[in-house]
Design a protein around this motif. Structure first.
Motif, PDB file in Angstrom:
ATOM      1  N   PRO A 163       0.819  -1.234   0.000  1.00  0.00           N
ATOM      2  CA  PRO A 163       0.000   0.000   0.000  1.00  0.00           C
ATOM      3  C   PRO A 163       0.846   1.275   0.000  1.00  0.00           C
ATOM      4  O   PRO A 163       0.540   2.234  -0.730  1.00  0.00           O
ATOM      5  N   ASP A 164       1.926   1.284   0.807  1.00  0.00           N
ATOM      6  CA  ASP A 164       2.790   2.465   0.861  1.00  0.00           C
ATOM      7  C   ASP A 164       3.550   2.650  -0.451  1.00  0.00           C
ATOM      8  O   ASP A 164       3.768   3.780  -0.901  1.00  0.00           O
ATOM      9  N   GLU A 168       2.554   1.730  -3.480  1.00  0.00           N
ATOM     10  CA  GLU A 168       1.623   2.251  -4.485  1.00  0.00           C
ATOM     11  C   GLU A 168       1.483   3.764  -4.350  1.00  0.00           C
ATOM     12  O   GLU A 168       1.517   4.501  -5.348  1.00  0.00           O
ATOM     13  N   GLN A 169       1.350   4.229  -3.125  1.00  0.00           N
ATOM     14  CA  GLN A 169       1.186   5.665  -2.879  1.00  0.00           C
ATOM     15  C   GLN A 169       2.475   6.412  -3.229  1.00  0.00           C
ATOM     16  O   GLN A 169       2.438   7.472  -3.871  1.00  0.00           O
ATOM     17  N   ALA A 170       3.634   5.854  -2.818  1.00  0.00           N
ATOM     18  CA  ALA A 170       4.911   6.530  -3.063  1.00  0.00           C
ATOM     19  C   ALA A 170       5.247   6.576  -4.550  1.00  0.00           C
ATOM     20  O   ALA A 170       5.793   7.571  -5.045  1.00  0.00           O
ATOM     21  N   GLY A 172       3.246   6.821  -7.067  1.00  0.00           N
ATOM     22  CA  GLY A 172       2.478   7.869  -7.729  1.00  0.00           C
ATOM     23  C   GLY A 172       3.066   9.245  -7.511  1.00  0.00           C
ATOM     24  O   GLY A 172       2.989  10.124  -8.391  1.00  0.00           O
ATOM     25  N   ALA A 173       3.716   9.440  -6.357  1.00  0.00           N
ATOM     26  CA  ALA A 173       4.275  10.758  -6.031  1.00  0.00           C
ATOM     27  C   ALA A 173       5.733  10.898  -6.461  1.00  0.00           C
ATOM     28  O   ALA A 173       6.148  11.948  -6.967  1.00  0.00           O
TER      29      ALA A 173
END
Length: 448
Positions: free
Chosen positions: A10-11, A13-15, A17-18
């Motif tokens: 989950p982390d 995937e978020q990282a 994108g950024a």
């Protein structure tokens, strides 16, 4: 236990994108197996991008850790342009194996985009038949001319060793790559740099041909305690080598196939969860149907002795003891002999010796079980004739089962078939039939 990929995904995937670069840096600090696990669990649209975010060399290491069916999907999603950079960084044998799994049109597009030398290397490796040494060998060998000195060889190891599959063995060649010797890295380091490599090399080089069976290569590596085995053609020209890590995979695959066949299942081509539902049915149904049809003969055999069963119905109570004893003894012998054949402890020339030993073993085991069976029959029925019938039958059936279990694998090996297919289910079915015939034939003779 929760896996690292479940915690981190989950982390990640978020990282990603950024800041994709931060994910690359994180992946560089993780083991390739952990990165592969994360990519395998990632959403299908994200997984190719995670792989592409790595350096080509690192991506190649990770790709080799991913399940084969997922590898193909990932690379197709990457596309030829991005995939070829990664594929060219793979070891030659792994690259060839991977390309051979791809759909033909995509594989050809990938090969066309490769460096011509890499393309030629892949095409030279994929031509070997599955199961042969050529199919698992690598062409990334470290070779030196016989005229070199030790110092020159050491310098060559430093220069090109990183590209080789292993630097622990340096192969010495003459003329057009004819293998004339081998020298270990240890010997190179301990010798004077001005010595000729020809003076310290071992000339008795154990080697194998590319068309030989992979199991033969595994046997040589195990017997001579090697970490790599050179592959040569008929003119003794060095084609490549097979390493112990590749053959460990081969041994695992062969053992898995034998286990499947011993359970009357056609070997699976993929992992348990990587195999589709209907593939499982297709792999198991034919053998079950064959065994079911074979079981009809056992059922029919019972009808041949209707008169015996009507006269002495108590016989049926002890029938499970008879057929299970024969089947179990046969399965034991089959497992022992199949393994002995696989590791080279027993060969076709040992057939008579095996037969003699198994007859003796079967008789002893049969007498042991018969003693228990006779006691059980006497306590249960008090009928001495019935107890004698059961005892004689157990000796005969256990001996038959033991001999059949040992000799059927040897016979199949002689016919060029896989001995594993003779194991538990088939021997059990055959011994069941023989046990019923023996039991009721003796009962007809002794009790009627």
């Amino acid at each position: 236990m929760m896996r690292l990929s479940q915690l981190m995904l989950p982390d990640i995937e978020q990282a990603f994108g950024a800041d994709p670069e931060s994910v690359r840096e994180l992946f560089e600090d993780l083991h390739a197996e952990d990165v592969a696990d994360i990519i395998e669990r990632a959403p299908v649209d994200l997984a190719p991008n995670l792989l592409a975010a790595l350096t080509a060399e690192r991506a190649a290491d990770v790709l080799e850790c991913i399940e084969p069916h997922r590898q193909v999907d990932l690379v197709q999603r990457l596309g030829v342009e991005r995939a070829v950079v990664i594929i060219e960084e793979m070891a030659s044998d792994d690259r060839a194996d991977f390309v051979s799994e791809l759909p033909h049109s995509f594989a050809e597009s990938l090969l066309a985009a490769m460096d011509p030398e890499d393309e030629a290397d892949v095409r030279s490796l994929v031509r070997w038949e599955d199961g042969t040494v050529g199919a698992v060998m690598t062409t990334d060998t470290l070779t030196v001319p016989v005229e070199m000195s030790v110092g020159e060889v050491i310098e060559r190891v430093r220069t090109v060793g990183e590209e080789a599959e292993t630097v622990y063995y340096v192969y010495v060649v003459a003329g057009s790559d004819k293998l004339v010797g081998v020298v270990s890295l240890r010997d190179l380091i301990l010798c004077s740099t001005d010595q000729a490599v020809a003076s310290i090399m071992a000339e008795d080089v154990k080697s194998i041909g590319p068309n030989e069976d992979q199991e033969e290569a595994a046997g040589l590596i195990q017997h001579y305690d090697l970490i790599a085995l050179p592959v040569v053609d008929d003119a003794y020209r060095l084609l490549g080598l097979v390493t112990i890590d590749d053959l460990v995979d081969v041994i695992e695959e062969e053992a898995t196939e034998d286990m499947h066949r011993m359970a009357a299942v056609q070997p699976l081509d993929d992992s348990y969860f990587g195999t589709g539902f209907w593939t499982f049915v297709a792999k198991r149904a034919p053998w079950l149907i064959a065994l079911f049809i074979g079981g009809q003969f056992t059922a029919n055999a019972m009808t041949w002795y209707d008169d015996v069963i009507r006269e002495t119905a108590v016989l049926v109570l002890f029938l499970p003891l008879v057929i299970s004893s024969g089947g179990n003894s046969g399965s034991q012998s089959a497992a022992i002999i199949i393994r002995a054949l696989a590791v080279g402890e027993v060969g076709l020339s040992h057939a008579m010796k095996v037969l003699t030993r198994e007859v003796a073993v079967g008789l002893v085991l049969g007498i042991l079980l018969a003693s228990i069976g006779i006691l059980r029959a006497l306590l249960g029925s008090g009928d001495g004739a019935l107890a004698l019938t059961l005892g004689v039958t157990l000796v005969a059936v256990v001996t038959l089962g033991t001999v059949l279990g040992a000799m059927l694998p040897i016979l199949l090996e002689r016919l060029g078939l896989d001995p594993a297919v003779s194991s538990t289910p088939f021997i059990a079915s055959l011994v069941d039939l023989l046990g019923i015939v023996t039991y009721f034939s003796l009962a007809r003779a002794l009790l009627m």
